[in-house]
Enzyme design. Sequence first.
Site, mmCIF file in Angstrom:
data_model
loop_
_atom_site.group_PDB
_atom_site.id
_atom_site.type_symbol
_atom_site.label_atom_id
_atom_site.label_comp_id
_atom_site.label_asym_id
_atom_site.label_seq_id
_atom_site.Cartn_x
_atom_site.Cartn_y
_atom_site.Cartn_z
ATOM 1 C CE LYS A 46 -3.083 -1.801 3.478
ATOM 2 N NZ LYS A 46 -3.456 -2.542 4.658
ATOM 3 N N GLY A 47 2.116 1.157 0.525
ATOM 4 C CA GLY A 47 3.154 2.444 0.735
ATOM 5 C C GLY A 47 3.046 3.076 -0.538
ATOM 6 C CD GLU A 102 8.454 -0.331 -2.815
ATOM 7 O OE1 GLU A 102 7.473 -0.305 -2.784
ATOM 8 O OE2 GLU A 102 8.173 -2.044 -3.118
ATOM 9 C CG ASP A 103 6.763 2.906 0.258
ATOM 10 O OD1 ASP A 103 6.728 2.157 -0.395
ATOM 11 O OD2 ASP A 103 5.997 3.254 1.529
ATOM 12 C CG ASP A 106 14.646 -0.254 5.630
ATOM 13 O OD1 ASP A 106 15.989 -0.543 5.982
ATOM 14 O OD2 ASP A 106 13.352 0.536 6.313
ATOM 15 C CE LYS A 134 14.909 4.075 6.183
ATOM 16 N NZ LYS A 134 14.661 2.750 7.464
ATOM 17 C CG PHE A 155 10.609 3.582 11.739
ATOM 18 C CD1 PHE A 155 10.457 1.798 10.748
ATOM 19 C CD2 PHE A 155 9.189 4.201 11.702
ATOM 20 C CE1 PHE A 155 9.208 1.654 10.385
ATOM 21 C CE2 PHE A 155 7.886 3.229 10.758
ATOM 22 C CZ PHE A 155 7.536 1.759 10.698
ATOM 23 C CB VAL A 156 10.666 7.472 6.740
ATOM 24 C CG1 VAL A 156 12.199 9.140 7.285
ATOM 25 C CG2 VAL A 156 11.147 6.574 6.541
ATOM 26 C CG ASP A 162 2.305 1.241 7.577
ATOM 27 O OD1 ASP A 162 3.359 1.037 6.655
ATOM 28 O OD2 ASP A 162 1.391 0.850 8.049
ATOM 29 N NE ARG A 168 -0.813 2.565 4.117
ATOM 30 C CZ ARG A 168 0.257 1.893 4.227
ATOM 31 N NH1 ARG A 168 1.641 1.963 3.945
ATOM 32 N NH2 ARG A 168 0.172 0.590 5.417
HETATM 33 C C1 PRP Z 1 6.997 -1.279 2.756
HETATM 34 C C2 PRP Z 1 7.673 -0.430 1.750
HETATM 35 C C3 PRP Z 1 8.099 -1.461 0.623
HETATM 36 C C4 PRP Z 1 8.737 -1.804 1.788
HETATM 37 C C5 PRP Z 1 10.412 -1.916 1.824
HETATM 38 O O1 PRP Z 1 6.031 -2.768 2.683
HETATM 39 O O2 PRP Z 1 6.240 0.274 0.890
HETATM 40 O O3 PRP Z 1 7.124 -1.591 -0.298
HETATM 41 O O4 PRP Z 1 8.282 -1.875 2.816
HETATM 42 O O5 PRP Z 1 10.771 -2.889 2.306
HETATM 43 P P1 PRP Z 1 12.453 -3.587 2.590
HETATM 44 O O6 PRP Z 1 13.006 -2.862 1.516
HETATM 45 O O7 PRP Z 1 12.696 -3.893 3.796
HETATM 46 O O8 PRP Z 1 11.223 -5.150 2.243
HETATM 47 P P2 PRP Z 1 4.952 -3.130 4.056
HETATM 48 O O9 PRP Z 1 5.544 -4.231 3.831
HETATM 49 O O10 PRP Z 1 5.396 -2.289 5.071
HETATM 50 O O11 PRP Z 1 3.912 -2.761 3.061
HETATM 51 P P3 PRP Z 1 3.265 -1.469 3.237
HETATM 52 O O12 PRP Z 1 3.564 -0.770 1.921
HETATM 53 O O13 PRP Z 1 1.734 -1.828 2.897
HETATM 54 O O14 PRP Z 1 3.161 -0.664 4.187
#
Ligand code: PRP
Length: 177
Positions: A46-47, A102-103, A106, A134, A155-156, A162, A168
């Site tokens: 969703k991000g 992607e948002d 990480d 990151k 942590f952002v 979120d 969000r």
């Molecule tokens: C978040 C974000 C990326 C992912 C990045 O998604 O939207 O897709 O984490 O992190 P990573 O590089 O450590 O894999 P999340 O799993 O929190 O789901 P969401 O988008 O629904 O909040």
Amino acid sequence: MKTNPNLENVKVLLTEEQIQKRVGELAQALDSDYQDKEVVALCVLKGSVVFFVDIIRAMKTPVRCEFLGVASYGDEKQSSGEVKLTHDVKFPLSGKHVIVFEDIIDSGRTLNYLLNLLKAREPASLKVCSLLFKPNSLKKKVRPDYCGFEIGNEFVVGYGLDHAGWYRDLPYVGVLK
Ligand code: PRP
């Protein structure tokens, strides 16, 4: 019981103005690389939703919008390490120019999982545009082809990102204290 998040715990890292300026620059770069191509813009739920709706409207190139859901963080600040597909893209990607939006990248686990999944569908090209990256948190060897901002290990939240489903809707990105 009050469950709303406390915005006093959020220290602004990237203002709305900084983000919108960078989104415009990324849209221009994509327009110049993708003109006359058949593009599928893939939003990773969703991000990425907030970034996605801003950048596809800033781009002049027509794109077909598709959505794919993955999750690994649950309500935690640390990734569970296990990436789950919550919604697959139904549209055939074979022969299409796919841009994954992607948002944040990480640990890189989500993107690594996604790239393996999508490569198997034989797109004509597959590139990644991430608002945030990151580099010091990476556990997998992945990088965005188009990157908004490189940030540290904080942590952002905000602008789609979120914590436990909250924040969000903020127009800026902030560090959660
Ligand atoms: C978040 C974000 C990326 C992912 C990045 O998604 O939207 O897709 O984490 O992190 P990573 O590089 O450590 O894999 P999340 O799993 O929190 O789901 P969401 O988008 O629904 O909040």
